[in-house]
Scaffold this motif. Sequence first.
Motif, mmCIF file in Angstrom:
data_model
loop_
_atom_site.group_PDB
_atom_site.id
_atom_site.type_symbol
_atom_site.label_atom_id
_atom_site.label_comp_id
_atom_site.label_asym_id
_atom_site.label_seq_id
_atom_site.Cartn_x
_atom_site.Cartn_y
_atom_site.Cartn_z
ATOM 1 N N SER A 281 0.901 -1.139 -0.099
ATOM 2 C CA SER A 281 0.066 0.008 -0.155
ATOM 3 C C SER A 281 0.751 1.297 -0.073
ATOM 4 C CB SER A 281 -0.951 0.034 1.255
ATOM 5 O OG SER A 281 -1.725 1.151 1.366
ATOM 6 N N LEU A 282 1.908 1.199 0.638
ATOM 7 C CA LEU A 282 2.906 2.388 0.863
ATOM 8 C C LEU A 282 3.441 2.553 -0.761
ATOM 9 C CD1 LEU A 282 4.490 1.709 4.423
ATOM 10 C CD2 LEU A 282 2.796 3.520 3.889
ATOM 11 N N ALA A 283 3.917 1.532 -1.003
ATOM 12 C CA ALA A 283 4.485 1.694 -2.632
ATOM 13 C C ALA A 283 3.567 2.229 -3.320
ATOM 14 C CB ALA A 283 4.955 0.398 -3.125
ATOM 15 N N LEU A 284 2.297 1.861 -3.312
ATOM 16 C CA LEU A 284 1.442 2.508 -4.438
ATOM 17 C C LEU A 284 0.774 3.973 -3.898
ATOM 18 C CD1 LEU A 284 -0.809 -0.751 -4.724
ATOM 19 C CD2 LEU A 284 0.186 0.690 -6.780
ATOM 20 N N VAL A 285 0.551 4.320 -2.563
ATOM 21 C CA VAL A 285 0.048 5.432 -2.060
ATOM 22 C C VAL A 285 0.946 6.555 -2.144
ATOM 23 C CG1 VAL A 285 -0.532 6.748 -0.203
ATOM 24 C CG2 VAL A 285 -1.782 4.608 -0.467
ATOM 25 N N PHE B 26 -4.243 -3.744 -13.912
ATOM 26 C CA PHE B 26 -3.199 -2.763 -13.373
ATOM 27 C C PHE B 26 -2.024 -2.480 -14.508
ATOM 28 C CE2 PHE B 26 0.197 -0.775 -11.013
ATOM 29 C CZ PHE B 26 -0.477 -0.078 -10.187
ATOM 30 N N GLY B 27 -1.731 -3.313 -15.102
ATOM 31 C CA GLY B 27 -0.513 -3.476 -16.108
ATOM 32 C C GLY B 27 -0.848 -2.309 -17.272
ATOM 33 N N PHE B 28 -2.416 -2.100 -17.415
ATOM 34 C CA PHE B 28 -2.737 -1.327 -18.792
ATOM 35 C C PHE B 28 -3.454 -0.478 -18.236
ATOM 36 C CE2 PHE B 28 -0.956 -5.435 -20.659
ATOM 37 C CZ PHE B 28 -0.296 -4.846 -21.491
ATOM 38 N N LEU C 46 -2.857 8.209 -10.633
ATOM 39 C CA LEU C 46 -3.958 8.359 -10.008
ATOM 40 C C LEU C 46 -4.503 7.142 -9.279
ATOM 41 C CD1 LEU C 46 -5.692 11.512 -11.445
ATOM 42 C CD2 LEU C 46 -4.635 11.322 -9.082
ATOM 43 N N LEU C 47 -4.624 6.270 -10.408
ATOM 44 C CA LEU C 47 -5.101 4.850 -10.236
ATOM 45 C C LEU C 47 -4.479 4.144 -9.343
ATOM 46 C CD1 LEU C 47 -7.335 2.921 -11.537
ATOM 47 C CD2 LEU C 47 -5.478 1.934 -12.349
ATOM 48 N N ALA C 48 -3.202 4.361 -9.127
ATOM 49 C CA ALA C 48 -2.130 3.545 -8.442
ATOM 50 C C ALA C 48 -2.475 4.276 -6.836
ATOM 51 C CB ALA C 48 -0.746 3.754 -8.530
ATOM 52 N N ALA D 79 -15.581 7.839 -11.046
ATOM 53 C CA ALA D 79 -16.218 6.446 -10.841
ATOM 54 C C ALA D 79 -15.108 5.481 -10.818
ATOM 55 C CB ALA D 79 -17.312 6.244 -11.912
ATOM 56 N N LEU D 80 -14.375 5.437 -12.034
ATOM 57 C CA LEU D 80 -13.060 4.350 -11.747
ATOM 58 C C LEU D 80 -12.080 4.473 -10.598
ATOM 59 C CD1 LEU D 80 -11.670 2.181 -13.569
ATOM 60 C CD2 LEU D 80 -10.381 4.132 -14.504
#
Length: 382
Positions: free
Chosen positions: A137-141, A220-222, A240-242, A287-288
């Motif tokens: 989570s920390l890597a993504l946030v 997630f890859g695309f 933003l998605l990450a 929404a995404l």
Amino acid sequence: MTRPLTVLTAGVVTVGAQSFLLAPLLPDLAHSLAATPSEIGRVLAAYGVGVVVAALLLGPRLDRVTRRTALTAGAALLALSCAVAALAPGWEVLAGAQVVAGVGAGIVLPATYALAAELAPPGTAARATGRVLLGWSLALVAGVPVATVLADAVGWRGVLGALAVLAGAQVVLYRTLPSGPVAAPPARGAGALGHALRTPGVAPLLAGTLAFMSAFYAVFGFAGAEIRLLHGGGAAGAGLLALAYGVGFGLGAAAGRVAERARLAPVLAVLAAVYLLLGATVGLLPALLVVAVVWGLVNHVALTLLVSGLAAAPAARGAVLALNSGATYGGAAVAGLGAGPLYETAGLGWVAVAAAVVVAVAVPVVRRRTRTPAPRPVPVGS
């Protein structure tokens, strides 16, 4: 136990940042290296190949060296791979560097999960594992969004160079950890991986991991490339998605006690529905992003159930968790090879539908082990 777990969590952050970084940078990589989306998909798949190689060739030996030795060696490989990737003249060299990175991650992750369980007080191994998983989570946030902003400023090569330095610092931190146990050799004729596979409940959990990760990496890859295509913005916009996913993953970590009581099969069924929602909302960014938060939360619960269940086999913990890494990034390899052509021809919405189908197929496989058993108490240093 707090300081060692902090070091282990930092290691997961490093692996996670390296693992997730390329996804939001796909358009930049393709342009810089004159590569097609399918070729970049092979780069993503190469990482999974490296982890699978580590699981098959090095997994049987992870219980024969100290956890500290394994962690140090894995982080050194990550540092080397990031340095080579930063200088890659073409996608083929980048793919080779990703194989090396995968080998490093395939050593670091099982050793991390095993040592976290071994250092935990009796009866708290699942909670310790959940805390270490917070590193994703920390890597993504923090890690991936910061890296994407940095990529807009200095380019993807500069970001990979910074990751090489970060992995080098992790080598030093790992040297401060307790050494961890070294297991006795298995009985003659009983291979470590074969013994691990025969451990009750391991095979269905590995099948669940393979499906879970194939679906995750396919979408997630695309997703970052799709966001940039439909909604504009640079690498930071794709990040933003990450960020949204990472927030949800962190919320899942905060609900750790709920995860301990959850059942895996129903959680995977919910996850399949979340993938369908992702596919339906891909054209509407707000929404995404909301669905991505839910995605992260459900994924954390599912991942905690999978990893803590596999870590509940202390006699072959290193080999079992190496197989888990192999299944994890075997899924990444499958996603990289299969999702690339599907994304090119049909778009992210159909990739998400395919991910939902894959996860749904795993539900009956894991149903006979719907509740993760409580890990056996493992004394420190045992």
